[in-house]
Scaffold this active site. Structure first.
Site, PDB file in Angstrom:
ATOM      1  N   HIS A 104       0.850  -1.195   0.000  1.00  0.00           N
ATOM      2  CA  HIS A 104       0.000   0.000   0.000  1.00  0.00           C
ATOM      3  C   HIS A 104       0.888   1.248   0.000  1.00  0.00           C
ATOM      4  CE1 HIS A 104      -2.790   3.114   1.247  1.00  0.00           C
ATOM      5  NE2 HIS A 104      -3.754   2.310   0.833  1.00  0.00           N
ATOM      6  N   GLU A 176      -4.329   2.018  -6.930  1.00  0.00           N
ATOM      7  CA  GLU A 176      -4.760   3.078  -6.019  1.00  0.00           C
ATOM      8  C   GLU A 176      -3.864   4.302  -6.201  1.00  0.00           C
ATOM      9  OE1 GLU A 176      -6.911   0.956  -2.507  1.00  0.00           O
ATOM     10  OE2 GLU A 176      -4.836   1.323  -1.970  1.00  0.00           O
TER      11      GLU A 176
HETATM   12  P1  13P Z   1      -9.949   5.768   0.984  1.00  0.00           P
HETATM   13  O1  13P Z   1     -11.098   4.999   0.389  1.00  0.00           O
HETATM   14  O2  13P Z   1     -10.231   6.225   2.397  1.00  0.00           O
HETATM   15  O3  13P Z   1      -9.494   6.897   0.087  1.00  0.00           O
HETATM   16  O4  13P Z   1      -8.721   4.755   1.106  1.00  0.00           O
HETATM   17  C1  13P Z   1      -8.436   3.927   0.021  1.00  0.00           C
HETATM   18  C2  13P Z   1      -7.359   2.992   0.375  1.00  0.00           C
HETATM   19  O5  13P Z   1      -6.236   3.359   0.619  1.00  0.00           O
HETATM   20  C3  13P Z   1      -7.713   1.564   0.441  1.00  0.00           C
HETATM   21  O6  13P Z   1      -6.564   0.818   0.602  1.00  0.00           O
END
Ligand code: 13P
Length: 259
Positions: A104, A176
């Protein structure tokens, strides 16, 4: 259409009491696998990734017959040993986890996660039969140069290097973009995501378990995000931390899966 994966990481939130209440509510709503005491969303694979302290508690509450897969937010690449503060994949599995989140952006930024460590952790998860959930994403600066697709492909290729087709087929990828994550992020428009998903899809669609989107997913944009070509799920933070939000996302995904 392939199964839509819709899950949440709690990141570093929730007391045990809060986690218990969330999990008990989910159990009540979805029931156990194959039972008729709840409604499991058709065509959707739900998953939840609590913080380590809550993993066994959530596992017990959801129960072994749960349709919900449980994960951990990180795991070390070694199976055991003198690695103070770390948790291994066999330990995570023992606690009930079936998914290991890896790489992440918050871990890359604050805890020194690199392409090399993500590669080692993906291999460890696969070795023990767990599903690696590899997170990739570019910064605003990279996005401005127009190189998002190439950047995230490099992250993915580096972490997945050397895997057999069978191993690759057990991997989940979550795209992401850093600029879209969390309180400081802003929701992405569908247009902004087309290029990175096209790049990732060209390489990985049909070869991995799923290609998820994460970053400021909310109840207003979830359906549109699921409509992006090559996207096969959502990985959600804040919107899913309230159980009602998560259940609504599952319904949106179920409706999408039904076409
Ligand atoms: P948010 O949905 O709070 O932006 O976070 C996304 C995330 O990092 C999921 O791993």
């Amino acid at each position: 259409m392939s199964t839509l994966w819709v899950g949440t990481s709690w990141k570093m939130t929730k007391t045990l009491a809060e986690g218990r209440a969330w999990a008990a509510g989910l159990r009540e709503s979805l029931g156990g696998g194959g039972t008729s005491d709840g409604t499991v969303p058709a065509g959707v694979q739900p998953f939840v990734i609590p913080s380590f302290t809550a993993v066994t508690t959530v596992a017990e509450i959801l129960g072994e017959d749960s349709p919900v897969l449980l994960g951990v937010q990180n795991a070390h690449w070694e199976d055991a040993g003198a690695w103070t503060g770390e948790v291994s994949v066999p330990q995570a599995k023992d606690a009930g986890a079936r998914i290991v989140e890896i790489g992440h952006s918050e871990r890359r930024e604050h805890f020194g996660e690199t392409v090399e460590t993500t590669r080692l952790k993906v291999a460890a998860a696969l070795r023990h039969g767990l599903t690696p959930l590899l997170c990739i994403g570019e910064s605003d600066e990279v996005k401005e140069t127009g190189g998002s697709g190439e950047f995230v492909l490099d992250q993915a290729r580096g972490a997945l290097e050397g895997l057999s087709a069978e191993e690759l087929s057990r991997v989940l990828i979550a795209y992401e973009p850093i600029w879209a994550i969390g309180e400081k992020g802003r929701p992405a428009t569908v247009d902004e995501l087309i290029e990175p998903f096209a790049a990732l899809g060209a390489e990985y669609t049909g070869r991995v378990t799923g290609l998820l989107y994460g970053g400021s997913v909310n109840l207003d944009n979830a359906a549109d995000l699921l409509g992006i070509e090559h996207a096969t799920g959502l990985f959600v933070g804040r919107t899913a931390w309230q159980l009602g939000g998560y259940l609504e996302l599952l319904r949106i995904a179920e409706a999408h899966a039904a076409g």
